[in-house]
Write an enzyme that holds these catalytic residues in place. Sequence first.
Site, PDB file in Angstrom:
ATOM      1  N   GLU A  42      34.630  57.055  10.025  1.00 44.82           N
ATOM      2  CA  GLU A  42      35.529  58.168   9.736  1.00 44.82           C
ATOM      3  C   GLU A  42      35.839  58.229   8.355  1.00 44.82           C
ATOM      4  O   GLU A  42      36.274  57.380   7.880  1.00 44.82           O
ATOM      5  CB  GLU A  42      36.857  57.966  10.630  1.00 44.82           C
ATOM      6  N   ARG A 268      35.668  42.743  16.424  1.00 47.87           N
ATOM      7  CA  ARG A 268      35.876  43.140  14.923  1.00 47.87           C
ATOM      8  C   ARG A 268      35.855  41.826  14.104  1.00 47.87           C
ATOM      9  O   ARG A 268      36.245  40.860  14.685  1.00 47.87           O
ATOM     10  CB  ARG A 268      37.349  43.476  14.850  1.00 47.87           C
ATOM     11  N   LYS A 278      42.516  50.701   7.208  1.00 51.15           N
ATOM     12  CA  LYS A 278      42.579  51.835   6.102  1.00 51.15           C
ATOM     13  C   LYS A 278      43.933  52.365   5.776  1.00 51.15           C
ATOM     14  O   LYS A 278      44.032  52.849   4.620  1.00 51.15           O
ATOM     15  CB  LYS A 278      41.730  52.915   6.473  1.00 51.15           C
TER      16      LYS A 278
END
Length: 565
Positions: A42, A268, A278
Amino acid sequence: MSKTDKSCETGRASNFLEQIVERDLAEGRVPGNKIVTRFPPEPNGFLHVGHATSICLNFGLAERYEGECNLRFDDTNPEKEEQVYIDAIREDVEWLGFKWAGNVRFASSYFDQFYEWALHLIREGKAYVDHQDAETMRENRGNFNKPGVETADRGKSVEENLVEFEKMRAGDYEEGKACLRAKIDLQSSNMNMRDPVLYRIRKVAHHQTGDKWCIYPSYDFAHGQEDAIEGVTHSICTLEFQDHRPLYEWFLENLPVPTRPTQYEFARTNLNYVVTSKRKLKRLVDEKLVSGWDDPRMPTVSGMRRRGYTPGSIRKFAEMVGISRTDGIADFSMLEHAIRDDLNTNAGRAMAVLNPLKVVITNLPEGETQNMMAPVHPNRPELGERSLPFTRELYIDRADFNEDNTLSRKKFKRLVSEEYIRLRGAYVIKHEETIKGESGEIVEIRCSYVPGTVGENPPEGVRPRGVIHWVSAEHGKKAELRIYDRLFNHEAPDRGDEDFLTHMNPESFKVTEAWVEPSLVNAEPEQGFQFEREGYFVADRYDHSAEKPVFNLTIGLKDTWAAKA
Ligand code: ATP
Ligand code: MG
């Protein structure tokens, strides 16, 4: 090796995803025998070390099994997404050494198709426009212990829903006043299946589609269909999407999609001593606690790049942490080990004196320069040699001289009064005299060199205590050194109750000067070196020049954090 050899060869898999790919290839389940993966960031921040492992995984699988990997910007959310992030992400993926198939893709370029598919579901009676506000909708959706409640909108006709959805699209409703939901199962034990939202009203321009839309698809309604449009065969995501998989499949089942991708999940990559959200990284940038997303202390790909990490070291790290189905936390020292190892093998050696003490070689006439030749790398003759001018005035590090010659040879392998030391790549020298300033501080030492000792054993009776580094005062250059350390001094900066910013390491950055050997003037930006006995440094990507050399500390020679812990 040809493609068929590869797909037939089994038992090479080193993780469960490779096993799946090998099985699918062997069983002829992959169209054209060519796997297609994708990396779908993204564009709302720079890529970090966790993304890097996902990149290595997706592009790595495609490389290994001669397939393709797409780079697709998952830009379904019109806010927060910016061109700078898109550019940075492309650059990072390329720098890591990967090539995406064809052009960069954007989820937003499929918006027309998603819209068509939304209409398709409405016409099939499988989607409806819901006017409940967010709060009520949440309430009526129930929870793990409470089944969802059906509301009036769910029972409306196809025709009514087509009209309502058109009104949504035309901008007749304000944000939050309507959304399109799939009609699946309000009693499902999987909350994702309780009539998930497909489209929301967002009266915000999009960086790719401008003002064309005021309704935007949800991640769930977009992701699988993006994969299907692109012919992705193996859609790999992180574990939090495991519960979304039934929904991912429901859409593929209920829409006339061109291909049938399969979603797989892996854990992850979590690392101690860093934050990788982020949002938190952005906070560090916005509050100017670092110089930017690519500050050399940031765990971003561009930060690590500027710090002196190499693509190879990051790929190696990804290989070391591996692929797993259970969450774990990797030790930051693994990442540091990967770069130290890489630079030990590949970085040229150079000398830099950080705390200079002047040495005058009394038996070398002023103005005379003797050129010593030293290998760029002790074990790699193919990297050539560099010249080290030896002159009457030199610098050594202050810490490498001690007046006290009763210090044991074992403990202090450096220069003491009236004894010998070898200068790396040059002569053995003997201390003769110490010059002090008014307050008793040492300002200079005088030594003599022992002829015939360059690359040769010293004569009888000359016993150097060790080898130290040095730089010619006449030919050396002054350089700026930026000394970096870990940004956080806490193992889990964002896993406690305190604000993660309270765990910032106040010692993570300082600037100092050094005298560096003249060959370093030719260093290219981003070239890495081992400054002997000091650490691994890289010529700064942006600020280094021959006129004003600037080097960043990549990593020390030894792991000092392990000792602290
Ligand atoms: P963040 O939580 O840092 O904002 P994200 O998952 O929202 O990360 P995306 O841009 O959506 O960020 O991520 C792109 C891809 O990278 C996704 O497929 C995601 O699963 C993967 N990814 C993100 N973080 C990690 C991580 N720590 N380890 C492995 N893969 C990751
Ligand atoms: Mg995400």
